[in-house]
Structure formats: C-alpha cells, structure tokens
Write an enzyme that holds these catalytic residues in place. Structure first.
Site, PDB file in Angstrom:
ATOM      1  CD1 TRP A  91      -2.682  -1.781   1.579  1.00 12.07           C
ATOM      2  CD2 TRP A  91      -3.378  -0.059   0.350  1.00 12.07           C
ATOM      3  NE1 TRP A  91      -3.992  -2.020   1.228  1.00 12.07           N
ATOM      4  CE2 TRP A  91      -4.449  -0.987   0.477  1.00 12.07           C
ATOM      5  CE3 TRP A  91      -3.586   1.103  -0.397  1.00 12.07           C
ATOM      6  CZ2 TRP A  91      -5.698  -0.769  -0.097  1.00 12.07           C
ATOM      7  CZ3 TRP A  91      -4.838   1.320  -0.971  1.00 12.07           C
ATOM      8  CH2 TRP A  91      -5.872   0.391  -0.825  1.00 12.07           C
TER       9      TRP A  91
ATOM     10  CG  ASN B 118      -4.367   1.680   9.071  1.00 11.51           C
ATOM     11  OD1 ASN B 118      -4.152   2.800   8.639  1.00 11.51           O
ATOM     12  ND2 ASN B 118      -4.839   0.704   8.315  1.00 11.51           N
TER      13      ASN B 118
END
Length: 442
Positions: free
Chosen positions: A265, A329
């Site tokens: 990512w 996150n």
C-alpha cells in the site's frame, strides 16, 4: 583532521534515509572512487513552517543524525550537518569544496522534487553530477505498470503485479559497511542543537525499530483491534528511513503476507503521488469530488480535533493522536470518515491536522488514506459506504479496552452527547455527495 578545500570528495546527502546500513545511495557513493562525506541538512523551508517548537519529529531526526554520527566516528569518519536553506547551503558547499559528485536517494514529495531540480541546476553550473537512487520504496515511478503501460489506480491489481515482479534481487540489502573504509576520515564540527534551531527537546518516547516475529505471525488476526498491540508501530522509522524497507519487506515475505500488503500500500500511494502530483497539491484524485459543498463548521472541527464528538471510538482515536502522535490504522479510517462524511468537513482539514500531529506523517500515505475515506481517491470506498462509528467500536473494541483507556469519562455526565445523529448525518452526506457528483456529470 578537518575537511579541507583540497580534498576531492563525493558527498552523500541523507534525507529520508537516516541510517548507514543497507542504504542504496550511500552504497553507490562508497563505490564512487572518492572519499565519501555524508551530509544532512536541517531544512528551514520545512522547519520554519512548524508552529510547534517541541515537534517530536524534529527531536527524532536529531537523535537519528546524532546516532549516525556516533557510528561514523567508530570508522574514523564524520557527518557534515548544516542548518538553513538547501539552495544556499549547496551554493556554499560547491564553492568551498572539491566535490566530484553528489549522491542521494530519491524523495517523491512535490516540495522535494522541486528542491532537487533546483539543486541539480546549481550543481550542474559547477560541473558537479547529481545522482539519485531508489531507497525509500521497493518499486517506484514506472516500475509497476499495467499491461497497457499505464499506472495502476486500483490497489488489488497493483499488489498482484507488485508481488509477481518482486524477487530476491529487489529485496537484497546493500552491504554498505563492507565499504566504510571509503569514508573520508575527518572530524566535523558539532551538530546544531535543537535550541540553536529554535526547537526544544521533546519528552516523547519513540517506538522501537525492531519488529517481533510473533507480532508479524499474528498480524493478520490482530491488526484491526486497537485495544491490543497488534501492529508494528514502525511508521516513523519507515518515514525517516531509520529502517530499511527491503529488510522489512523480507520480514513480511517470511512471516506475514498481510503485513507485506501494508508495505505494498505504501509503494502504491507513492507511485500515485508520482504519476498524479495534483493529489499532493490539495486536489482530489477524482476531480468531481472537488465540487462537494462542505459544511466546514469550525466548532464541530474543534470538537473532532479534541476528541469530544460524543462518539467514543472517534474520540479515543483523536485523544491518542494528540497525546502520543500515533493512531491505530483502523481508527484512522473511522475518524477520517467521520470528519468527511458525518460532519461534512473538507477532508483537507483533517489531512492537515494529521500532518501536524502524526509522528509517522507521510504525504503519500496520509493523502491516500484521507482521500480513500472521503471517497475522492484511488480505490476509494464508494461515497455511499459510510462507517458507523458505533458499529465499528462494537466490532473492533468489543470489551471497550481501547475506548476506556482514552475516554475514561465514558458513561458519566462528563462525556458529551453525540455531536450528530448517525442516521441523519448519513442521509445528509448521501444527498450532498450525490448533488456534487450529479452536477459534475451534466
């Protein structure tokens, strides 16, 4: 021995790579055939914009540079540390020393790209080559493209192509220590102190740069639960390059495909920033989303910042961020979605707040995450998918461990009522988004 004007040297410029081991550019500098002088610049173009003079990230950088200096001293070498504006510093260095070449590692952010182009021009006038290598990511720029030779804008096919391309060659370390004998042997002046640069030392405790194998093995099952230590907290080390991305990717390969996915990512958002630089300059990836009529209520934004929205998971996340410079996150996604969709406050406000507070702030990832949450980015959640903060808390903090830690007054008269009703906020968001996107289609 000091650095004299007669010595012909290669300068290696450290930026987002504050380590000596497995450092691509440093490796090539050490093999350049000239004695190598490492350099770090405390860049006033960045530092002067920081209002918080106890910014923990400046302390972290100062500690990392000091640590590199101690390691260099053991090899009889040193690091040149400057404070000021890079263009002025490079003009001075190019006039003062016999520089054979300047080597660095690529920084992909818009400011860094413009700065490096300017430095390249300054050095070119003096006949000094300026070379940059890939070190911050596994794959950069055009290294992972679709079959149509275009950049991927959806993560899943990108990650598939990334994994197909990745092999031992890309994950191999650069044996810099083997060539430390090529460092220039000298003793440099002292490093500018935080105080001399107008900053104060923070009392912040920084996370370890070590990641346990057991944590990685359990990462897939535990990473979504903020009440347990299920994530690596390596963000600040990846941001400033105090760890090697190649070493971390190898660990992911060996122990956790899910953790490796998070590193992919990171590469994905960096290549998005490279191919679509407008996202780093305040624009939505999808232009239609720039027409949304945000409410931008200052009072509600303040409550969001302070963690006083009446939604416990949102408030816990914001308080954790304000106190520690870190936010889990899963909670980042919930708090970001809440600001953009429940409160209809421009995601750029939240992006800027995170940029100010996060120890691991990284433009590519921060922007990518915020635009994902707002629906305006690559691979974004559809605009009609709106996180329910209460349902998210029940699912990912079922015992309330995380919430009770950061919102101890939960369940008492001191805790505020919800700032907005979820159902009403959802309907309002859908209406406003739909109006903007339909308008764009006309």
């Amino acid at each position: 021995m000091s650095l004299t004007t007669k010595d012909k040297i290669t300068i290696f410029w450290h930026r987002r790579d504050l380590r000596l081991h497995d450092n691509t550019g440093l490796y090539y500098a050490l093999k350049s055939g000239n004695p190598v002088v490492p350099l770090f610049i405390f860049d006033r173009n960045i530092l002067d914009d920081l209002d918080n003079k106890k910014d923990s990230r400046v302390s972290f950088i100062h500690e990392a540079v000091t640590g590199m200096r101690e390691e260099l001293k053991k090899a009889g070498a040193d690091i040149l540390v400057e404070y000021g504006f890079p263009t002025e510093i490079w003009k001075s260095l190019s006039e003062k020393y016999q520089i054979a070449e300047v080597i660095t590692n690529t920084d992909y952010e818009p400011y860094a790209t413009e700065r490096d182009q300017e430095i390249y021009r300054i050095l070119k006038k003096e006949g000094i080559p300026f070379k940059a290598y890939k070190d911050h990511v596994i794959f950069e720029k055009k290294e992972v493209l679709s079959l149509q030779n275009t950049p991927y804008t959806v993560f899943t096919p990108y990650s598939r192509a990334w994994r197909e391309k990745c092999n031992d060659f890309y994950l191999s370390s650069y044996p810099t220590r083997k060539y430390f004998k090529n460092l220039h042997k000298w003793k440099g002046p002292s490093i500018p102190s935080l105080k001399e640069m107008g900053f104060e030392k923070t009392d912040q405790t920084f996370p370890s740069s070590k990641v346990e194998t057991e944590l990685l093995e359990n990462y897939g099952e535990q990473r979504n639960f903020p009440g347990i230590k299920g994530t690596s907290h390596l963000g600040i080390h990846l941001r400033f390059g105090t760890v090697s991305i190649r070493e971390m990717a190898r660990k992911g390969n060996e122990n956790s495909s899910t953790w490796l996915n998070e590193l992919i990512w990171r590469d994905f958002y960096h290549q998005i920033l490279w191919h679509f630089p407008h996202v780093g300059k305040g624009k939505a990836f999808r232009a239609a989303y720039d027409t949304i009529k945000w409410r931008n209520n200052q009072g509600e934004f303040k409550k969001w910042c302070e963690g006083k929205t009446g939604y416990p998971l949102v408030d816990a996340g914001m308080r954790e961020l304000n106190e520690t410079g870190f936010m889990h996150n899963r909670v980042r996604m919930v708090t970001a979605s809440f600001l953009a969709k429940h409160l209809l406050i421009d995601w750029r406000w939240g992006e800027a707040y995170f940029a100010e507070k996060l120890l691991d702030y990284d433009l590519a990832a921060n922007n990518g995450g915020w635009q994902w949450a707002a629906g305006s980015g690559t691979d974004a959640a559809p605009y009609f998918r709106i996180f329910n903060p209460t349902a998210q808390a029940e699912k990912f903090d079922p015992q309330g461990v995380y919430i009770k830690k950061w919102v101890p007054e939960i369940g008492t008269d001191q805790y505020p009522e919800p700032i907005v009703d979820h159902k009403i906020a959802r309907e309002r968001c859908l209406l406003v988004y739909k109006e903007a996107l339909n308008q764009d289609e006309k």
